[in-house]
Design an enzyme around this catalytic site. Sequence first.
Site, PDB file in Angstrom:
ATOM      1  N   HIS A 119      54.099  34.630  -6.486  1.00  0.00           N
ATOM      2  CA  HIS A 119      55.084  33.556  -6.591  1.00  0.00           C
ATOM      3  C   HIS A 119      56.381  33.877  -5.859  1.00  0.00           C
ATOM      4  O   HIS A 119      56.825  35.015  -5.790  1.00  0.00           O
ATOM      5  CB  HIS A 119      55.395  33.286  -8.067  1.00  0.00           C
ATOM      6  CG  HIS A 119      55.945  34.479  -8.795  1.00  0.00           C
ATOM      7  ND1 HIS A 119      57.282  34.773  -8.850  1.00  0.00           N
ATOM      8  CD2 HIS A 119      55.323  35.473  -9.481  1.00  0.00           C
ATOM      9  CE1 HIS A 119      57.476  35.870  -9.544  1.00  0.00           C
ATOM     10  NE2 HIS A 119      56.300  36.324  -9.942  1.00  0.00           N
ATOM     11  N   ASP A 120      56.947  32.837  -5.258  1.00  0.00           N
ATOM     12  CA  ASP A 120      58.269  32.890  -4.634  1.00  0.00           C
ATOM     13  C   ASP A 120      58.339  33.774  -3.394  1.00  0.00           C
ATOM     14  O   ASP A 120      59.426  34.102  -2.915  1.00  0.00           O
ATOM     15  CB  ASP A 120      59.329  33.355  -5.641  1.00  0.00           C
ATOM     16  CG  ASP A 120      59.394  32.461  -6.870  1.00  0.00           C
ATOM     17  OD1 ASP A 120      59.788  31.289  -6.731  1.00  0.00           O
ATOM     18  OD2 ASP A 120      59.027  32.933  -7.962  1.00  0.00           O
ATOM     19  N   GLY A 137      55.938  39.261  -6.592  1.00  0.00           N
ATOM     20  CA  GLY A 137      56.824  38.120  -6.569  1.00  0.00           C
ATOM     21  C   GLY A 137      58.115  38.362  -5.799  1.00  0.00           C
ATOM     22  O   GLY A 137      58.642  39.467  -5.771  1.00  0.00           O
TER      23      GLY A 137
END
Length: 255
Positions: A119-120, A137
């Site tokens: 994520h991200d 992340g």
Amino acid sequence: MIDKLAFVHPDAKIGANVTIGPWTYIGADVEIGDDCHLSSHVVVRGPTVIGKGNRIFQFASVGEDCQDKKYAGEPTRLIIGDNNVIRESVTIHRGTTQDKGETIIGSNNLFMAYVHIAHDCVVGNNVIMANNASIAGHVHVGDWAILGGMTGVHQFVHIGAHAFTAGYSLILQDVPPFVMASGQPAIPRGLNSEGLKRRGFSKESQLAVRRAYKSLYRKGLTIDEAVAALGDDAQDEQVKLMMDFVVNSSRGIIR
């Protein structure tokens, strides 16, 4: 071009000349650009936007909820550019509201089998991630970087443009542009000279980057001292790229 055994949600937006193989699942809030090819058994969940000319191989999972325990089902996004190759069993997760809410992938990248992009993350253009390379992340990977097989990158780490990590490397701090790294944890192993040649930089620029590398890693200088020692090389575009990265590193660079 859509196999009768595939499931495509009525709300999904599918471009022209898109091939979708059998047992592939395309969820709501998914947008797929023209000329993409999705093999069998691919899962794409949204909100996800995929550009043109991408090829996604079997068993890849694209745009799934992230594995961050803080994630509570918010409608975060995954954005993928053009002409990427996403090989077997690659996993790419959407963002979280603790960051900008987006995972962003550029164009012309190759993600080999079993790569994981958490994520991200922000991945640039022309990046190669070899088999089983994984980035946690909030990791940023610059253009033309190469991550060797089984490379593991800690969360929030930045990998600079044209950097290179050897297989089985554990990256705990930022890797500046043009630097080669390996080890567990990884340490600098030299300059990505071959990458400099392949990118077509002038001989003068290549020499300037070499001198900047020596200032950072061979003279026993602090970061501030290394930057101050650059002289006229500080005006070179690639040296600026390297030093801006170093000065702005929040986790500190590998040394």
